[in-house]
Design an enzyme around this catalytic site. Structure first.
Site, PDB file in Angstrom:
ATOM      1  N   LYS A  79      23.488 -15.559  14.087  1.00 10.98           N
ATOM      2  CA  LYS A  79      24.909 -15.167  14.066  1.00 10.98           C
ATOM      3  C   LYS A  79      25.697 -16.252  13.356  1.00 10.98           C
ATOM      4  O   LYS A  79      25.241 -17.392  13.191  1.00 10.98           O
ATOM      5  CB  LYS A  79      25.452 -14.940  15.480  1.00 10.98           C
TER       6      LYS A  79
ATOM      7  N   ASP B 293      25.520 -19.045  24.194  1.00 10.73           N
ATOM      8  CA  ASP B 293      25.420 -18.089  23.082  1.00 10.73           C
ATOM      9  C   ASP B 293      24.528 -16.892  23.397  1.00 10.73           C
ATOM     10  O   ASP B 293      24.592 -15.868  22.716  1.00 10.73           O
ATOM     11  CB  ASP B 293      24.856 -18.769  21.829  1.00 10.73           C
TER      12      ASP B 293
END
Length: 269
Positions: free
Chosen positions: A8, A132
């Site tokens: 990401k 995350d």
């Protein structure tokens, strides 16, 4: 079962305040990109974890994939498995690669053994492994806040844009990155800014880590400038570094420009 845990990027990263538990509250937009590891999980006589590709430091027993398995095994009837990870996403690069591997392990085990774990519970398990990790359970663009593990829908669609990620193979630990940060709430609402044309982002969509890390590692600033010079509509560092990315309107092959670094490029979805 074979899956491909993807990375990401952070589009904007504001460090809002330090929490009493020692973590920091942030605000950012997480957006999935196609740079991926390969993860194979198969039933086995005994549990094992092995990795190839980029060397993963530390004890394999404490790898996030191993921890994800043992965490679920405490609550569910999960058979032993062999986990084989081919590591391609750079480590300590601000791309969430390890977090993605852990989240995909949860999702694969859920499917492989028919555990029928609800989405919310999968998110809770992922949050226990790292800030995350929860993002990769649903793996879609979101506005994130608190420790980066709470999410809101965001109407940001960059499908068809070309992205170039450049990693100069610097490992920047989270502790090192945060050591230079003075938390400050942004005057701008990131969610509102990201609804405007990308050309408007350059001066207002900031990654707070750039302020302290660019002087320490000048190569990072140089890469960002090069991405803009080659036509990027927006460029920034992802997470706490050290990967820089540039988003372009159309395919732009920059592999020759950054030949000495690790480069991934492709279309956003």
């Amino acid at each position: 079962m074979v899956v491909f845990p993807n990375a990401k990027i952070n589009i904007g990263l504001n460090i809002v305040e330090k929490r009493q538990d020692g973590f920091h509250n942030i605000e950012s937009c997480f957006y999935p990109v196609g740079w991926s590891d390969a993860l194979e999980i198969l039933p086995a006589e005994s549990f094992s974890f092995q990795s190839d590709g980029i060397n993963i430091p530390g004890d394999p027993a404490t790898n996030l994939c191993s921890r994800a398995y043992y965490m679920l095994a405490e609550d569910y009837d999960v058979e032993p498995v062999s986990i084989q990870l081919l590591k391609a996403v750079p480590i300590g690069a601000g791309l969430g690669g390890g977090s993605s591997d852990a989240a995909f392990t949860i999702k694969v085990l859920n499917e492989l053994f028919g555990l029928e774990i609800s989405l919310e519970k999968q998110l809770d398990y992922a949050r226990r492994l790292g800030s995350d990790c929860a993002f990769f359970i649903e793996n879609k663009p979101v506005y994130c806040f608190e420790k980066g593990d709470r999410f809101e829908e965001i109407g940001l669609n960059l499908a068809g844009k070309w992205i170039v990620l450049v990693n100069p193979e610097l490992h920047i630990s989270t502790a090192e990155a945060y050591a230079g940060i003075q938390p400050l709430r942004s005057e701008n609402d990131l969610r509102e800014i990201l609804t405007t044309p990308m050309e408007n982002w350059k001066e207002v969509v900031k990654n707070d880590f750039e302020t302290s890390l660019f002087p320490k590692y000048p190569v990072l600033k140089k890469i960002k400038e090069s991405l803009y010079n080659k036509g990027a509509k927006y460029a920034a560092m992802s997470g706490s570094g050290s990967t820089l990315y540039g988003i372009f309107d159309e395919e732009t092959d920059l592999s020759g420009i950054f030949g000495q670094y690790k480069v991934w490029q492709g279309y956003l979805k």
